[in-house]
Design a protein around this motif. Structure first.
Motif, mmCIF file in Angstrom:
data_model
loop_
_atom_site.group_PDB
_atom_site.id
_atom_site.type_symbol
_atom_site.label_atom_id
_atom_site.label_comp_id
_atom_site.label_asym_id
_atom_site.label_seq_id
_atom_site.Cartn_x
_atom_site.Cartn_y
_atom_site.Cartn_z
ATOM 1 N N GLY A 22 0.842 -1.303 -0.144
ATOM 2 C CA GLY A 22 -0.022 -0.113 -0.030
ATOM 3 C C GLY A 22 0.983 1.171 -0.184
ATOM 4 N N THR A 23 2.002 0.967 0.111
ATOM 5 C CA THR A 23 2.973 2.413 -0.020
ATOM 6 C C THR A 23 3.962 2.082 -1.019
ATOM 7 O OG1 THR A 23 2.931 2.400 2.524
ATOM 8 C CG2 THR A 23 4.951 3.512 1.472
ATOM 9 N N LEU A 24 4.864 0.983 -1.074
ATOM 10 C CA LEU A 24 5.662 0.772 -2.276
ATOM 11 C C LEU A 24 5.217 -0.212 -3.381
ATOM 12 C CD1 LEU A 24 8.891 -0.073 -0.331
ATOM 13 C CD2 LEU A 24 8.274 2.003 -1.688
ATOM 14 N N VAL A 25 3.876 -0.914 -3.117
ATOM 15 C CA VAL A 25 2.952 -1.701 -3.830
ATOM 16 C C VAL A 25 1.599 -1.478 -3.658
ATOM 17 C CG1 VAL A 25 5.033 -3.531 -4.440
ATOM 18 C CG2 VAL A 25 3.258 -3.648 -2.550
ATOM 19 N N GLU A 26 0.853 -1.465 -4.839
ATOM 20 C CA GLU A 26 -0.531 -1.634 -4.760
ATOM 21 C C GLU A 26 -0.837 -2.928 -4.041
ATOM 22 O OE1 GLU A 26 -2.303 0.881 -5.961
ATOM 23 O OE2 GLU A 26 -0.956 1.807 -7.399
ATOM 24 N N PHE A 56 9.181 8.676 7.935
ATOM 25 C CA PHE A 56 8.302 7.165 7.757
ATOM 26 C C PHE A 56 7.339 7.553 6.847
ATOM 27 C CE2 PHE A 56 5.089 4.144 9.230
ATOM 28 C CZ PHE A 56 5.780 3.244 8.742
ATOM 29 N N ALA A 57 7.021 6.683 5.664
ATOM 30 C CA ALA A 57 5.890 6.687 5.116
ATOM 31 C C ALA A 57 5.066 5.388 5.372
ATOM 32 C CB ALA A 57 6.144 6.775 3.611
ATOM 33 N N GLY A 58 3.845 5.079 5.426
ATOM 34 C CA GLY A 58 2.916 4.236 5.412
ATOM 35 C C GLY A 58 1.504 4.597 5.016
ATOM 36 N N ASP A 59 0.715 3.479 4.921
ATOM 37 C CA ASP A 59 -0.804 3.619 4.522
ATOM 38 C C ASP A 59 -1.752 3.304 5.398
ATOM 39 O OD1 ASP A 59 0.071 1.075 3.765
ATOM 40 O OD2 ASP A 59 -2.042 0.835 2.609
ATOM 41 N N LYS A 93 1.455 10.026 5.250
ATOM 42 C CA LYS A 93 0.511 9.076 5.197
ATOM 43 C C LYS A 93 0.294 8.875 3.480
ATOM 44 C CE LYS A 93 -3.562 7.099 6.098
ATOM 45 N NZ LYS A 93 -3.912 5.845 6.930
ATOM 46 N N VAL A 94 0.099 7.331 3.244
ATOM 47 C CA VAL A 94 -0.353 7.308 1.802
ATOM 48 C C VAL A 94 -1.858 6.980 1.647
ATOM 49 C CG1 VAL A 94 0.084 5.812 -0.144
ATOM 50 C CG2 VAL A 94 2.196 6.494 1.404
ATOM 51 N N GLY A 95 -2.347 7.679 0.908
ATOM 52 C CA GLY A 95 -3.887 7.509 0.758
ATOM 53 C C GLY A 95 -4.660 8.087 1.854
ATOM 54 N N PRO A 96 -5.981 7.765 1.890
ATOM 55 C CA PRO A 96 -6.951 8.520 2.615
ATOM 56 C C PRO A 96 -7.083 8.116 4.187
ATOM 57 C CG PRO A 96 -8.294 7.181 1.176
ATOM 58 C CD PRO A 96 -6.684 7.076 0.852
ATOM 59 N N GLY A 97 -7.765 8.540 4.941
ATOM 60 C CA GLY A 97 -7.800 7.762 6.280
ATOM 61 C C GLY A 97 -7.459 8.762 7.444
ATOM 62 N N ASP A 98 -7.911 8.507 8.801
ATOM 63 C CA ASP A 98 -7.418 9.448 9.873
ATOM 64 C C ASP A 98 -5.941 8.968 10.198
ATOM 65 O OD1 ASP A 98 -9.637 10.837 10.327
ATOM 66 O OD2 ASP A 98 -10.359 9.299 12.043
ATOM 67 N N THR A 99 -5.016 9.898 10.480
ATOM 68 C CA THR A 99 -3.668 9.917 10.606
ATOM 69 C C THR A 99 -2.903 10.956 11.572
ATOM 70 O OG1 THR A 99 -1.678 9.323 9.723
ATOM 71 C CG2 THR A 99 -3.090 11.002 8.676
ATOM 72 N N VAL A 100 -2.007 10.507 12.172
ATOM 73 C CA VAL A 100 -1.303 11.813 12.869
ATOM 74 C C VAL A 100 -0.060 12.270 12.039
ATOM 75 C CG1 VAL A 100 -2.059 10.888 15.219
ATOM 76 C CG2 VAL A 100 0.055 10.035 14.231
ATOM 77 N N ALA A 101 0.039 11.580 10.989
ATOM 78 C CA ALA A 101 1.133 11.868 9.958
ATOM 79 C C ALA A 101 1.013 13.338 9.719
ATOM 80 C CB ALA A 101 1.009 11.191 8.729
ATOM 81 N N LYS A 102 2.283 14.118 9.275
ATOM 82 C CA LYS A 102 2.221 15.616 9.016
ATOM 83 C C LYS A 102 1.930 15.706 7.516
ATOM 84 C CE LYS A 102 5.927 16.384 12.580
ATOM 85 N NZ LYS A 102 7.104 16.610 12.699
ATOM 86 N N TYR A 103 2.403 14.539 6.515
ATOM 87 C CA TYR A 103 2.169 14.919 5.164
ATOM 88 C C TYR A 103 1.052 13.829 4.563
ATOM 89 C CZ TYR A 103 6.049 18.187 5.619
ATOM 90 O OH TYR A 103 6.859 19.325 5.829
ATOM 91 N N ARG A 104 0.690 14.005 3.438
ATOM 92 C CA ARG A 104 0.025 13.063 2.816
ATOM 93 C C ARG A 104 0.115 12.997 1.249
ATOM 94 N NH1 ARG A 104 -5.059 10.613 4.605
ATOM 95 N NH2 ARG A 104 -5.454 12.424 6.092
ATOM 96 N N VAL A 105 0.174 11.796 0.825
ATOM 97 C CA VAL A 105 -0.219 11.703 -0.666
ATOM 98 C C VAL A 105 -1.282 10.978 -0.931
ATOM 99 C CG1 VAL A 105 2.606 11.845 -1.181
ATOM 100 C CG2 VAL A 105 1.555 9.701 -0.601
ATOM 101 N N ALA A 106 -1.664 11.237 -2.262
ATOM 102 C CA ALA A 106 -2.817 10.648 -2.626
ATOM 103 C C ALA A 106 -3.038 9.118 -2.534
ATOM 104 C CB ALA A 106 -3.416 11.088 -3.928
ATOM 105 N N ASN A 107 -1.967 8.391 -3.157
ATOM 106 C CA ASN A 107 -1.918 6.974 -3.264
ATOM 107 C C ASN A 107 -0.690 6.304 -3.403
ATOM 108 O OD1 ASN A 107 -1.216 7.962 -5.839
ATOM 109 N ND2 ASN A 107 -3.528 7.973 -6.547
ATOM 110 N N THR A 108 -0.627 5.200 -3.537
ATOM 111 C CA THR A 108 0.658 4.510 -3.899
ATOM 112 C C THR A 108 1.800 4.824 -4.967
ATOM 113 O OG1 THR A 108 -0.084 2.348 -3.129
ATOM 114 C CG2 THR A 108 1.875 2.185 -4.196
ATOM 115 N N ALA A 109 0.759 5.288 -6.188
ATOM 116 C CA ALA A 109 1.616 5.650 -7.202
ATOM 117 C C ALA A 109 2.243 6.906 -7.022
ATOM 118 C CB ALA A 109 0.396 5.662 -8.443
ATOM 119 N N GLU A 110 1.435 7.871 -6.322
ATOM 120 C CA GLU A 110 2.045 9.327 -6.148
ATOM 121 C C GLU A 110 3.396 9.147 -5.352
ATOM 122 O OE1 GLU A 110 0.242 13.005 -4.118
ATOM 123 O OE2 GLU A 110 -0.748 12.666 -5.865
#
Ligand SMILES: [Mg+2]
Length: 271
Positions: free
Chosen positions: A40-44, A213-216, A236-253
């Motif tokens: 979900g982070t490096l692979v779909e 650290f990046a995770g989904d 944070k990779v993708g949607p959902g509640d998180t305490v991460a400071k940054y977010r990308v839309a999905n794995t591809a991004e």
């Protein structure tokens, strides 16, 4: 005039304070310790966990970034270490597997898991086996230190799977039952992705650097908390509640950002 984009739905999904189109750069290289989740982070994410495929270009980017960071790049995953090695071969990175219960350091050493873990896994797996075999499409994954029940192909069985998992651990204390994406994972509550990162940060070549650290998934939140406390960068990779400071839309991004980072770091090394 009606715009083609539903802005309100977008705002609900991504709170504006957290959504950044552009992540910061992985620089200067000698200050960064990079920790990455795998699925979900490096692979779909795909229907069966064995069927995921990692792009050759992603492997190449990992190899270049690892080299530029003097090997301060580790995978922090729910999977077993050997499984990650198979996906990444011939690349062999430091890996924390099974949510921090197993860990291979930068020198390639893996401490043995304690005996009580093996007993725990055997007992819980035995209790879940007949149920998982009685329903087509359920997959029971037995790891060295945890048991996971995947129901991706039978989403309507979610509630029943949860009840069966709860029953299987009713006489164990200090047990965690985690809900992932279409999976329930059961493991003893003695380590998580956050403790794995803390352990790496005590060792060369990670120590003294700033953790990223990046995770989904929900299991990545322990790591986000630890890295935030250390003043690091959390993605944070993708949607959902998180305490991460940054977010990308999905794995591809995220993978695109990693490839661009490899390009930038690699070109700096060449000059
Ligand atoms: Mg994941």
């Amino acid at each position: 005039m009606k715009l083609g984009i539903d802005v309100s739905a977008f705002a609900q999904k991504f709170s504006p304070a957290q959504y950044y189109m552009n992540l910061p750069s992985l620089a200067p290289a000698e200050t960064v310790a990079l920790f990455l989740d795998f699925d979900g982070t490096l692979v779909e994410i795909v229907e069966h966990p064995d069927l995921v495929a990692i792009d050759e270009s992603t492997k190449e980017a990992l190899s270049i970034v690892s080299g530029c960071l003097s090997s301060a790049l580790a995978i922090v995953t729910g999977r077993e270490i050997e499984v990650i090695d198979k996906f990444l071969a011939p690349l062999k990175l430091p890996v924390a597997g099974i949510h921090g219960l197993m860990r291979r350091d930068a020198d390639g050493r893996i401490p043995q898991p304690p005996e009580k873990l093996a007993h725990f896994v055997d007992t819980v797996a035995e209790r879940l086996k007949s149920f998982s075999q009685s329903e087509a499409g359920l997959v029971l994954e037995i790891k060295a230190s945890s048991v996971a029940l995947h129901y991706r192909a039978r989403p309507e069985l979610e509630r029943l799977c949860l009840e069966v998992c709860e029953a299987a651990i009713v006489d164990f204390s200090d047990v965690e039952l985690k809900r992932g994406k279409m999976v329930f994972e059961i493991k003893p509550d003695i380590a998580n992705k956050g403790t794995a990162i803390l352990d790496y940060m005590k060792e060369a070549p990670f120590t003294g650097r700033t953790p990223w650290f990046a995770g989904d998934d929900v299991t990545d939140e322990d790591a986000f908390k630890v890295v935030n406390e250390l003043g690091g960068v959390t993605i944070k990779v993708g949607p959902g509640d998180t305490v991460a400071k940054y977010r990308v839309a999905n794995t591809a991004e995220f993978v695109k950002w990693l490839a661009e980072s490899a390009d930038k770091l690699g070109s700096k090394e060449r000059t």
